[in-house]
Design a protein around this motif. Structure first.
Motif, PDB file in Angstrom:
ATOM      1  N   PHE A 254     -10.597  83.391  82.067  1.00  0.00           N
ATOM      2  CA  PHE A 254     -10.073  82.839  83.310  1.00  0.00           C
ATOM      3  C   PHE A 254      -9.988  81.314  83.263  1.00  0.00           C
ATOM      4  CE2 PHE A 254     -11.083  81.073  87.546  1.00  0.00           C
ATOM      5  CZ  PHE A 254      -9.992  81.538  88.259  1.00  0.00           C
ATOM      6  N   ALA A 255     -10.985  80.690  82.658  1.00  0.00           N
ATOM      7  CA  ALA A 255     -11.023  79.228  82.609  1.00  0.00           C
ATOM      8  C   ALA A 255     -11.779  78.785  81.368  1.00  0.00           C
ATOM      9  CB  ALA A 255     -11.689  78.652  83.855  1.00  0.00           C
ATOM     10  N   GLY A 256     -11.258  77.732  80.743  1.00  0.00           N
ATOM     11  CA  GLY A 256     -11.925  77.162  79.585  1.00  0.00           C
ATOM     12  C   GLY A 256     -11.228  77.487  78.283  1.00  0.00           C
ATOM     13  N   ASP A 257     -11.200  76.462  77.391  1.00  0.00           N
ATOM     14  CA  ASP A 257     -10.607  76.654  76.068  1.00  0.00           C
ATOM     15  C   ASP A 257     -11.664  76.792  74.980  1.00  0.00           C
ATOM     16  OD1 ASP A 257     -11.586  74.080  75.872  1.00  0.00           O
ATOM     17  OD2 ASP A 257      -9.635  73.132  75.534  1.00  0.00           O
ATOM     18  N   GLY A 258     -12.947  76.782  75.377  1.00  0.00           N
ATOM     19  CA  GLY A 258     -14.035  76.945  74.426  1.00  0.00           C
ATOM     20  C   GLY A 258     -14.571  75.653  73.856  1.00  0.00           C
ATOM     21  N   ALA A 259     -13.832  74.561  73.997  1.00  0.00           N
ATOM     22  CA  ALA A 259     -14.291  73.264  73.486  1.00  0.00           C
ATOM     23  C   ALA A 259     -15.358  72.694  74.411  1.00  0.00           C
ATOM     24  CB  ALA A 259     -13.122  72.294  73.374  1.00  0.00           C
ATOM     25  N   PHE A 260     -16.338  72.016  73.818  1.00  0.00           N
ATOM     26  CA  PHE A 260     -17.395  71.388  74.599  1.00  0.00           C
ATOM     27  C   PHE A 260     -16.953  69.966  74.942  1.00  0.00           C
ATOM     28  CE2 PHE A 260     -19.529  74.912  72.678  1.00  0.00           C
ATOM     29  CZ  PHE A 260     -20.478  75.313  73.617  1.00  0.00           C
ATOM     30  N   ALA A 261     -16.409  69.820  76.141  1.00  0.00           N
ATOM     31  CA  ALA A 261     -15.869  68.523  76.560  1.00  0.00           C
ATOM     32  C   ALA A 261     -15.716  68.554  78.069  1.00  0.00           C
ATOM     33  CB  ALA A 261     -14.528  68.242  75.878  1.00  0.00           C
ATOM     34  N   TYR A 262     -15.115  67.512  78.610  1.00  0.00           N
ATOM     35  CA  TYR A 262     -14.843  67.435  80.036  1.00  0.00           C
ATOM     36  C   TYR A 262     -13.400  66.977  80.198  1.00  0.00           C
ATOM     37  CZ  TYR A 262     -15.244  65.923  84.950  1.00  0.00           C
ATOM     38  OH  TYR A 262     -15.057  65.746  86.306  1.00  0.00           O
ATOM     39  N   SER A 263     -12.530  67.952  80.323  1.00  0.00           N
ATOM     40  CA  SER A 263     -11.110  67.629  80.411  1.00  0.00           C
ATOM     41  C   SER A 263     -10.383  68.740  81.131  1.00  0.00           C
ATOM     42  CB  SER A 263     -10.514  67.438  79.010  1.00  0.00           C
ATOM     43  OG  SER A 263     -10.550  68.671  78.291  1.00  0.00           O
ATOM     44  N   GLY A 264      -9.111  68.456  81.482  1.00  0.00           N
ATOM     45  CA  GLY A 264      -8.238  69.489  81.997  1.00  0.00           C
ATOM     46  C   GLY A 264      -7.995  69.479  83.481  1.00  0.00           C
ATOM     47  N   ASP A 265      -8.625  68.551  84.227  1.00  0.00           N
ATOM     48  CA  ASP A 265      -8.383  68.517  85.664  1.00  0.00           C
ATOM     49  C   ASP A 265      -6.904  68.296  85.971  1.00  0.00           C
ATOM     50  OD1 ASP A 265     -10.963  69.040  86.350  1.00  0.00           O
ATOM     51  OD2 ASP A 265     -11.406  67.075  87.206  1.00  0.00           O
ATOM     52  N   ASN A 266      -6.475  68.913  87.057  1.00  0.00           N
ATOM     53  CA  ASN A 266      -5.079  68.871  87.515  1.00  0.00           C
ATOM     54  C   ASN A 266      -4.138  69.691  86.633  1.00  0.00           C
ATOM     55  OD1 ASN A 266      -5.548  67.021  89.729  1.00  0.00           O
ATOM     56  ND2 ASN A 266      -5.819  65.448  88.159  1.00  0.00           N
ATOM     57  N   GLY A 267      -4.707  70.527  85.792  1.00  0.00           N
ATOM     58  CA  GLY A 267      -3.914  71.420  84.962  1.00  0.00           C
ATOM     59  C   GLY A 267      -4.407  72.848  85.092  1.00  0.00           C
ATOM     60  N   LEU A 268      -3.824  73.742  84.335  1.00  0.00           N
ATOM     61  CA  LEU A 268      -4.241  75.130  84.356  1.00  0.00           C
ATOM     62  C   LEU A 268      -5.672  75.269  83.853  1.00  0.00           C
ATOM     63  CD1 LEU A 268      -1.019  76.902  83.050  1.00  0.00           C
ATOM     64  CD2 LEU A 268      -1.916  76.899  85.403  1.00  0.00           C
ATOM     65  N   ALA A 269      -6.460  76.079  84.549  1.00  0.00           N
ATOM     66  CA  ALA A 269      -7.874  76.227  84.215  1.00  0.00           C
ATOM     67  C   ALA A 269      -8.090  76.742  82.799  1.00  0.00           C
ATOM     68  CB  ALA A 269      -8.540  77.160  85.218  1.00  0.00           C
ATOM     69  N   ILE A 270      -7.172  77.532  82.308  1.00  0.00           N
ATOM     70  CA  ILE A 270      -7.312  78.102  80.969  1.00  0.00           C
ATOM     71  C   ILE A 270      -7.295  77.024  79.898  1.00  0.00           C
ATOM     72  CG2 ILE A 270      -4.840  78.501  80.632  1.00  0.00           C
ATOM     73  CD1 ILE A 270      -7.634  80.944  79.685  1.00  0.00           C
ATOM     74  N   ASN A 271      -6.732  75.855  80.210  1.00  0.00           N
ATOM     75  CA  ASN A 271      -6.654  74.770  79.235  1.00  0.00           C
ATOM     76  C   ASN A 271      -7.751  73.729  79.402  1.00  0.00           C
ATOM     77  OD1 ASN A 271      -4.246  75.865  78.158  1.00  0.00           O
ATOM     78  ND2 ASN A 271      -3.032  74.855  79.765  1.00  0.00           N
ATOM     79  N   ALA A 272      -8.639  73.926  80.367  1.00  0.00           N
ATOM     80  CA  ALA A 272      -9.702  72.957  80.633  1.00  0.00           C
ATOM     81  C   ALA A 272     -10.863  73.158  79.669  1.00  0.00           C
ATOM     82  CB  ALA A 272     -10.190  73.092  82.066  1.00  0.00           C
ATOM     83  N   SER A 273     -11.697  72.130  79.560  1.00  0.00           N
ATOM     84  CA  SER A 273     -12.903  72.196  78.737  1.00  0.00           C
ATOM     85  C   SER A 273     -14.133  72.003  79.613  1.00  0.00           C
ATOM     86  CB  SER A 273     -12.879  71.121  77.652  1.00  0.00           C
ATOM     87  OG  SER A 273     -11.789  71.305  76.776  1.00  0.00           O
ATOM     88  N   PHE A 274     -15.192  72.734  79.249  1.00  0.00           N
ATOM     89  CA  PHE A 274     -16.467  72.685  79.973  1.00  0.00           C
ATOM     90  C   PHE A 274     -17.578  72.239  79.030  1.00  0.00           C
ATOM     91  CE2 PHE A 274     -13.944  76.013  82.095  1.00  0.00           C
ATOM     92  CZ  PHE A 274     -13.999  75.584  83.412  1.00  0.00           C
ATOM     93  N   ASN A 275     -18.740  72.073  79.636  1.00  0.00           N
ATOM     94  CA  ASN A 275     -19.946  71.778  78.869  1.00  0.00           C
ATOM     95  C   ASN A 275     -21.072  72.638  79.432  1.00  0.00           C
ATOM     96  OD1 ASN A 275     -21.744  70.658  77.112  1.00  0.00           O
ATOM     97  ND2 ASN A 275     -21.368  68.534  77.709  1.00  0.00           N
TER      98      ASN A 275
END
Length: 449
Positions: A254-275
């Motif tokens: 649903f959300a996240g590209d698997g990368a450990f980072a903080y990015s993707g706001d204002n875009g599709l959740a599937i392309n965002a990065s979490f930590n």
């Protein structure tokens, strides 16, 4: 109690316009920070102390339940008076006390959830069980034998084994979902007490999108949130994504590209990065909130668009920003989150030893006197006090400086000014608090007698 209704306010309102602006604010509802501790029971929640608040749940009445992890207790903030009490646990690590009052039992709480019947469920990751506290506050073991393992599917939950159960969630039918973190699965216990696996195949990994959820792989699911449609979301912690299982049982990311980072706001959740996503919640509109723990923010995915944005936190670990906008606040490794029926967000700000609340504040941009800030007079006072600019269903109460309620809470039954009798109070300093029907603070006024 005496009531005075201002004719001036009534007359003026006929010639005024009402235009309110709404914006979000953040505040601490309990916890005093520092290194943590245990205290404040029986008093106003703002003076309570916590030690490792890790998860949170709300019942249908608006009471708040907090996993006070290192105090080996579950705490409760009562809706009707905002006092904090111990709900379960005697402060000693262990797994006993079944059949007795929950406050006499030994618990190691990790997750918490409430069903519509008034039952509260507590996961114990150290003893691999799920405890249940019923409406009479009697505790029992609801699932698990106390032995670490992964057995018992399609049978009685009390005979099944679990492996470090973490987050819990109840659906509208009363089924309980368990993030069985050490087994890398999500399991469901139905209202008859039967347990089944509903996501994950028991092997740590990241695969299975587009397939039935039970053949997919998760890696240490920390939290789960269920929608009214039967879909559910999983904080797939070690995979650094949020997964979704739809009502048909199909798995997707649903959300996240698997990368450990903080990015993707204002875009599709599937392309965002979490930590490390640790918590997940869903509001009444279907928007999904994610506790992005090591980025020190809370993020929201809009149901209508799939767009992700940060809604709480500036990304810098620490404490700050109370009573201001949530994007300017500092969080420090937020963990569990919950959303109430008014879409207020509750956050376990674990390393700040606090529970924070993000709420909607309404400010008048016209000349409607009923949208103004409540005021009180006389101040200093001797007996009766008059509070202006009240709204129907506001709650008014007078507290001493350690948070004890000194008067019965007054529930306002009409808009305008009202006069209240304070009773025989000792001379001293007090705080008059006005909250609205949703529990949002409208005014906290220092008073002297």
């Amino acid at each position: 109690m005496k009531r005075v209704f201002s004719l001036f306010f009534c007359a003026l309102s006929a010639f005024s316009f009402h235009a309110d602006a709404q914006y979000r604010k953040i505040m601490t509802i309990t916890g005093t920070g520092g290194v943590g501790g245990y205290g404040g029971d029986g008093y106003y929640a703002s003076g309570g102390t916590l030690n490792g608040p890790q998860n949170i749940a709300l019942d249908n009445a608006g009471n708040i339940y907090i996993v006070d992890y290192y105090n080996f207790r579950v705490r409760k903030i009562k809706k009707y008076n905002n006092n904090i009490v111990t709900f379960a646990g005697n402060g000693i690590s262990g797994n006993n006390g079944n059949g007795t009052a929950a406050t006499n039992a030994q618990v190691n709480p990790k997750g918490v959830a409430c069903d519509f019947r008034g039952n509260v469920y507590i996961s114990d990751n150290m003893h691999h069980v799920i405890r249940k506290v019923n409406a009479l506050n009697i505790i029992s073991t609801y699932a698990g034998t106390g032995v670490q393992g992964y057995t018992g599917d399609n049978g009685a939950a009390t005979l099944a084994t679990f492996n470090s159960p973490f987050g819990l969630a109840c659906d509208k039918k009363g089924n309980l979902y368990v993030a069985d973190a050490g087994n890398h699965v999500v399991r469901m216990i139905d209202t008859f007490g039967k347990v089944t696996t509903v996501a994950g195949d028991g092997t740590a990994g990241y695969m299975g999108d587009g397939l039935p959820a039970t053949v997919a792989r998760l890696d240490s699911p920390f939290a789960v949130a269920v929608t009214n449609s039967g879909a559910f979301y999983i904080a797939d912690h070690n995979n650094n994504v949020v997964r979704m299982v739809d009502a048909a049982g199909q798995m997707s990311t649903f959300a996240g590209d698997g990368a450990f980072a903080y990015s993707g706001d204002n875009g599709l959740a599937i392309n965002a990065s979490f930590n490390y996503p640790t918590g997940v919640a869903v509001d009444t509109a279907g928007n999904v909130y994610i506790s992005d723990s090591y980025n020190n923010v809370i993020r929201e995915v809009e149901a209508a668009t799939g767009i992700i944005n940060t809604v709480v936190g500036n990304g810098f670990p620490g404490f700050g920003g109370d009573l201001g906008g949530p994007l300017g606040a500092n969080l420090f490794h937020p963990y569990g989150i919950a959303v109430d029926s008014f879409n207020n967000i509750f956050i376990c700000d674990v390393n700040n030893q606090r529970v924070r609340k993000v709420y909607t504040s309404t400010v008048s941009v016209g000349n409607d006197p009923l949208a103004a800030q409540p005021e009180v007079f006389p101040n200093p006072f001797e007996g009766d006090i008059t509070v202006t600019d009240l709204r129907k269903n506001d709650r008014v109460c007078l507290y001493d400086m350690v948070g004890r309620a000194m008067t019965t809470a007054w529930i306002v039954d009409t808009d305008g000014a009202q006069t209240f009798t304070t009773g025989d109070l000792a001379k001293g300093v007090y705080v008059l608090q006005v909250t609205d029907a949703a529990g949002n603070n409208r005014a906290s006024i220092k008073m002297v007698k």
